[in-house]
Design a protein around this motif. Structure first.
Motif, PDB file in Angstrom:
ATOM      1  N   SER A 178      29.535 -13.828 -17.014  1.00 30.38           N
ATOM      2  CA  SER A 178      30.772 -14.055 -17.139  1.00 30.38           C
ATOM      3  C   SER A 178      31.378 -15.020 -17.970  1.00 30.38           C
ATOM      4  O   SER A 178      32.613 -15.639 -18.049  1.00 30.38           O
ATOM      5  CB  SER A 178      31.273 -14.361 -15.776  1.00 30.38           C
ATOM      6  N   THR A 179      30.404 -15.799 -19.003  1.00 35.03           N
ATOM      7  CA  THR A 179      31.051 -17.034 -20.005  1.00 35.03           C
ATOM      8  C   THR A 179      32.200 -16.407 -20.704  1.00 35.03           C
ATOM      9  O   THR A 179      31.896 -15.196 -21.278  1.00 35.03           O
ATOM     10  CB  THR A 179      29.720 -17.345 -20.480  1.00 35.03           C
ATOM     11  N   ASP A 180      33.103 -17.101 -21.067  1.00 40.69           N
ATOM     12  CA  ASP A 180      34.160 -16.709 -21.892  1.00 40.69           C
ATOM     13  C   ASP A 180      33.654 -16.520 -23.419  1.00 40.69           C
ATOM     14  O   ASP A 180      32.859 -16.976 -23.950  1.00 40.69           O
ATOM     15  CB  ASP A 180      35.114 -17.746 -22.045  1.00 40.69           C
ATOM     16  N   HIS A 181      34.006 -15.091 -23.850  1.00 42.45           N
ATOM     17  CA  HIS A 181      33.462 -14.597 -25.111  1.00 42.45           C
ATOM     18  C   HIS A 181      33.915 -15.441 -26.189  1.00 42.45           C
ATOM     19  O   HIS A 181      33.429 -15.490 -27.013  1.00 42.45           O
ATOM     20  CB  HIS A 181      33.797 -13.145 -25.120  1.00 42.45           C
ATOM     21  N   ASN A 182      35.233 -15.747 -26.206  1.00 43.97           N
ATOM     22  CA  ASN A 182      35.831 -16.862 -27.106  1.00 43.97           C
ATOM     23  C   ASN A 182      35.246 -17.860 -27.286  1.00 43.97           C
ATOM     24  O   ASN A 182      34.934 -18.530 -28.375  1.00 43.97           O
ATOM     25  CB  ASN A 182      37.305 -16.924 -26.973  1.00 43.97           C
ATOM     26  N   LEU A 183      34.695 -18.681 -26.228  1.00 48.36           N
ATOM     27  CA  LEU A 183      33.781 -19.707 -26.285  1.00 48.36           C
ATOM     28  C   LEU A 183      32.650 -19.544 -26.864  1.00 48.36           C
ATOM     29  O   LEU A 183      31.807 -20.352 -27.602  1.00 48.36           O
ATOM     30  CB  LEU A 183      33.666 -20.492 -24.879  1.00 48.36           C
ATOM     31  N   LEU A 184      32.011 -18.311 -26.465  1.00 45.94           N
ATOM     32  CA  LEU A 184      30.530 -17.967 -27.388  1.00 45.94           C
ATOM     33  C   LEU A 184      30.700 -17.726 -28.713  1.00 45.94           C
ATOM     34  O   LEU A 184      29.570 -18.214 -29.662  1.00 45.94           O
ATOM     35  CB  LEU A 184      30.167 -16.722 -26.767  1.00 45.94           C
ATOM     36  N   ASN A 185      31.779 -17.161 -29.030  1.00 45.47           N
ATOM     37  CA  ASN A 185      32.118 -16.927 -30.601  1.00 45.47           C
ATOM     38  C   ASN A 185      32.360 -18.473 -31.311  1.00 45.47           C
ATOM     39  O   ASN A 185      31.816 -18.483 -32.390  1.00 45.47           O
ATOM     40  CB  ASN A 185      33.379 -16.013 -30.766  1.00 45.47           C
ATOM     41  N   PHE A 210      30.851 -21.315 -30.316  1.00 38.87           N
ATOM     42  CA  PHE A 210      29.750 -21.908 -30.163  1.00 38.87           C
ATOM     43  C   PHE A 210      28.833 -21.255 -31.545  1.00 38.87           C
ATOM     44  O   PHE A 210      28.214 -21.958 -32.197  1.00 38.87           O
ATOM     45  CB  PHE A 210      28.733 -21.685 -29.086  1.00 38.87           C
ATOM     46  N   GLU A 211      28.912 -19.901 -31.683  1.00 37.51           N
ATOM     47  CA  GLU A 211      28.143 -19.166 -32.880  1.00 37.51           C
ATOM     48  C   GLU A 211      28.560 -19.664 -34.255  1.00 37.51           C
ATOM     49  O   GLU A 211      28.287 -19.969 -34.969  1.00 37.51           O
ATOM     50  CB  GLU A 211      28.373 -17.812 -32.809  1.00 37.51           C
ATOM     51  N   LEU A 212      30.261 -20.064 -34.154  1.00 32.02           N
ATOM     52  CA  LEU A 212      30.820 -20.368 -35.326  1.00 32.02           C
ATOM     53  C   LEU A 212      30.280 -21.571 -35.872  1.00 32.02           C
ATOM     54  O   LEU A 212      30.229 -21.907 -37.130  1.00 32.02           O
ATOM     55  CB  LEU A 212      32.366 -20.452 -35.115  1.00 32.02           C
ATOM     56  N   TYR A 213      30.026 -22.778 -34.756  1.00 32.56           N
ATOM     57  CA  TYR A 213      29.582 -23.748 -35.061  1.00 32.56           C
ATOM     58  C   TYR A 213      28.179 -24.096 -35.355  1.00 32.56           C
ATOM     59  O   TYR A 213      27.441 -25.018 -35.421  1.00 32.56           O
ATOM     60  CB  TYR A 213      30.245 -25.010 -34.291  1.00 32.56           C
ATOM     61  N   GLY A 214      27.412 -22.831 -35.262  1.00 36.22           N
ATOM     62  CA  GLY A 214      26.045 -22.756 -35.389  1.00 36.22           C
ATOM     63  C   GLY A 214      25.228 -23.354 -34.351  1.00 36.22           C
ATOM     64  O   GLY A 214      24.053 -23.902 -34.574  1.00 36.22           O
ATOM     65  N   SER A 232      22.682 -23.717 -31.375  1.00 35.42           N
ATOM     66  CA  SER A 232      21.288 -22.942 -31.072  1.00 35.42           C
ATOM     67  C   SER A 232      21.515 -22.304 -29.707  1.00 35.42           C
ATOM     68  O   SER A 232      22.391 -22.397 -29.028  1.00 35.42           O
ATOM     69  CB  SER A 232      20.343 -23.824 -30.970  1.00 35.42           C
ATOM     70  N   PRO A 233      20.591 -21.112 -29.343  1.00 34.71           N
ATOM     71  CA  PRO A 233      20.772 -20.484 -28.102  1.00 34.71           C
ATOM     72  C   PRO A 233      20.573 -21.457 -26.978  1.00 34.71           C
ATOM     73  O   PRO A 233      20.931 -21.349 -25.822  1.00 34.71           O
ATOM     74  CB  PRO A 233      19.427 -19.543 -28.145  1.00 34.71           C
ATOM     75  N   LEU A 234      19.495 -22.437 -27.083  1.00 35.33           N
ATOM     76  CA  LEU A 234      19.466 -23.515 -26.195  1.00 35.33           C
ATOM     77  C   LEU A 234      20.653 -24.186 -25.944  1.00 35.33           C
ATOM     78  O   LEU A 234      21.041 -24.743 -24.719  1.00 35.33           O
ATOM     79  CB  LEU A 234      18.315 -24.431 -26.325  1.00 35.33           C
ATOM     80  N   GLN A 235      21.272 -24.749 -26.926  1.00 34.70           N
ATOM     81  CA  GLN A 235      22.482 -25.374 -26.982  1.00 34.70           C
ATOM     82  C   GLN A 235      23.598 -24.704 -25.976  1.00 34.70           C
ATOM     83  O   GLN A 235      24.411 -25.082 -25.309  1.00 34.70           O
ATOM     84  CB  GLN A 235      23.020 -26.007 -28.223  1.00 34.70           C
ATOM     85  N   THR A 236      23.666 -23.399 -26.443  1.00 31.11           N
ATOM     86  CA  THR A 236      24.597 -22.567 -25.775  1.00 31.11           C
ATOM     87  C   THR A 236      24.380 -22.401 -24.385  1.00 31.11           C
ATOM     88  O   THR A 236      25.381 -22.409 -23.510  1.00 31.11           O
ATOM     89  CB  THR A 236      24.671 -21.161 -26.591  1.00 31.11           C
ATOM     90  N   LEU A 237      23.109 -22.329 -24.057  1.00 28.45           N
ATOM     91  CA  LEU A 237      22.753 -22.032 -22.484  1.00 28.45           C
ATOM     92  C   LEU A 237      23.065 -23.250 -21.963  1.00 28.45           C
ATOM     93  O   LEU A 237      23.753 -23.243 -20.684  1.00 28.45           O
ATOM     94  CB  LEU A 237      21.120 -21.637 -22.589  1.00 28.45           C
ATOM     95  N   PHE A 238      22.664 -24.463 -22.238  1.00 25.21           N
ATOM     96  CA  PHE A 238      22.934 -25.644 -21.494  1.00 25.21           C
ATOM     97  C   PHE A 238      24.192 -26.176 -21.376  1.00 25.21           C
ATOM     98  O   PHE A 238      24.557 -27.128 -20.535  1.00 25.21           O
ATOM     99  CB  PHE A 238      21.900 -26.812 -21.826  1.00 25.21           C
ATOM    100  N   LEU A 239      24.896 -26.155 -22.620  1.00 26.74           N
ATOM    101  CA  LEU A 239      26.228 -26.591 -22.814  1.00 26.74           C
ATOM    102  C   LEU A 239      27.475 -25.886 -22.350  1.00 26.74           C
ATOM    103  O   LEU A 239      28.419 -26.266 -22.100  1.00 26.74           O
ATOM    104  CB  LEU A 239      26.259 -27.253 -24.249  1.00 26.74           C
ATOM    105  N   LEU A 240      27.082 -24.370 -22.401  1.00 24.14           N
ATOM    106  CA  LEU A 240      28.084 -23.515 -22.029  1.00 24.14           C
ATOM    107  C   LEU A 240      27.883 -22.469 -21.036  1.00 24.14           C
ATOM    108  O   LEU A 240      28.656 -22.547 -19.967  1.00 24.14           O
ATOM    109  CB  LEU A 240      28.687 -22.744 -23.408  1.00 24.14           C
TER     110      LEU A 240
END
Length: 284
Positions: free
Chosen positions: A167-174, A176-180, A182-190
């Motif tokens: 249920s993580t916000d897709h806009n926030l996922l985008n 995080f991807e825009l700023y490059g 990593s998968p671990l950073q996205t997992l632990f920080l978002l």
């Protein structure tokens, strides 16, 4: 001196006084009303037993239950400790295993497709039906009880945490991807912070279910002896027609369940009160 200043506005102190008083009164009522209800029920129970002269082997009075709780505390306290050990051990394993597996399910679609159906089958199968098999293959009765309690407590943590991660916000996922990131950073920080409310909801459910499963598993196992839990003491009291002790053991189980739910709710409130909408009071 009037509360209105020269501009006709109500000072901030006077404006905030009413909500503060209202909030304080609401908190007091949340404590007083259940206590009054409990006192009324106990009083009705005592009156009914005395008015109709009910035998103690059918329905003991509250005084007899309290007396049994005090006199039999060495037995009931030891049994409660055994049940609590199984409950908290199963809950701890369920929390760690549920979160780890939820992360794996979300990170890999293939793992989700392979494991999810079997998790659902394991959850919907009555624990009483599979407890005899667990007792056969487990090295000891205590391990079997722990496995049974873990199975019941595991699925709510897994299901809620998985739903939260998805249920993580897709806009926030985008973003995080825009700023490059990593998968671990996205997992632990978002993803994990976003899933925290869902995980805590699963924790509240799993806490009560772990206690229920520990008792049901002990019923199914039929364990007895000095190292048995409250479930055996319930059965023993029933067989011996020691109904006051039966009520005392049941009272201990109810109080333990309420305490576990209260503790998990407090943990949830403390972790969410400063930022999540579910724990923040509305201002209007």
């Amino acid at each position: 001196m009037s509360q209105l200043d020269q501009s006709g506005a109500v000072p901030a102190a006077a404006e905030n006084a009413a909500p503060a008083v209202s909030l304080s009164g609401e908190r007091v009522l949340r404590v007083i009303v259940p206590l009054v209800m409990l006192a009324a029920l106990v009083g009705l129970w005592a009156w009914y037993v005395q008015a109709y002269n009910i035998p103690k082997y059918i329905l003991p009075s509250p005084a007899l239950v309290a007396q049994s709780l005090v006199n039999d505390w060495p037995i009931l306290g030891a049994a409660l400790l055994v049940t609590l050990k199984i409950t908290f051990a199963a809950l701890a394993i369920a929390l760690v295993g549920g979160v780890v597996l939820a992360v794996l399910l979300v990170q890999s679609k293939w793992i989700e497709l392979a494991i999810s159906p079997y998790m659902v089958i394991l959850q919907v199968t009555p624990i009483v039906a599979i407890a005899p098999l667990i007792l056969i293959y487990a090295p000891s009765t205590q391990v079997a009880l722990l496995v049974c309690a873990w199975i019941v407590a595991f699925f709510p943590v897994l299901s809620n945490t998985t739903q939260g991660l998805k249920s993580t916000d897709h806009n926030l996922l985008n973003l995080f991807e825009l700023y490059g990131a990593s998968p671990l950073q996205t997992l632990f920080l978002l993803k994990l912070p976003a899933a925290l409310p869902y995980f805590l909801a699963g924790l509240r459910i799993a806490g009560g279910l772990a206690l229920i499963a520990a008792v049901v598993a002990e019923f199914a196992a039929g364990s007895a002896g000095a190292g048995s839990g409250l479930a055996f003491r319930l059965l023993e009291s029933q067989y011996r027609l020691n109904i006051p002790r039966l009520f005392a053991a049941l009272l201990l189980l109810c109080a333990t369940g309420v305490a576990i739910y209260g503790a998990t709710s407090l943990i949830s409130h403390l972790m969410l009160r400063r930022w999540h909408e579910s724990a923040i009071r509305r201002e209007n």
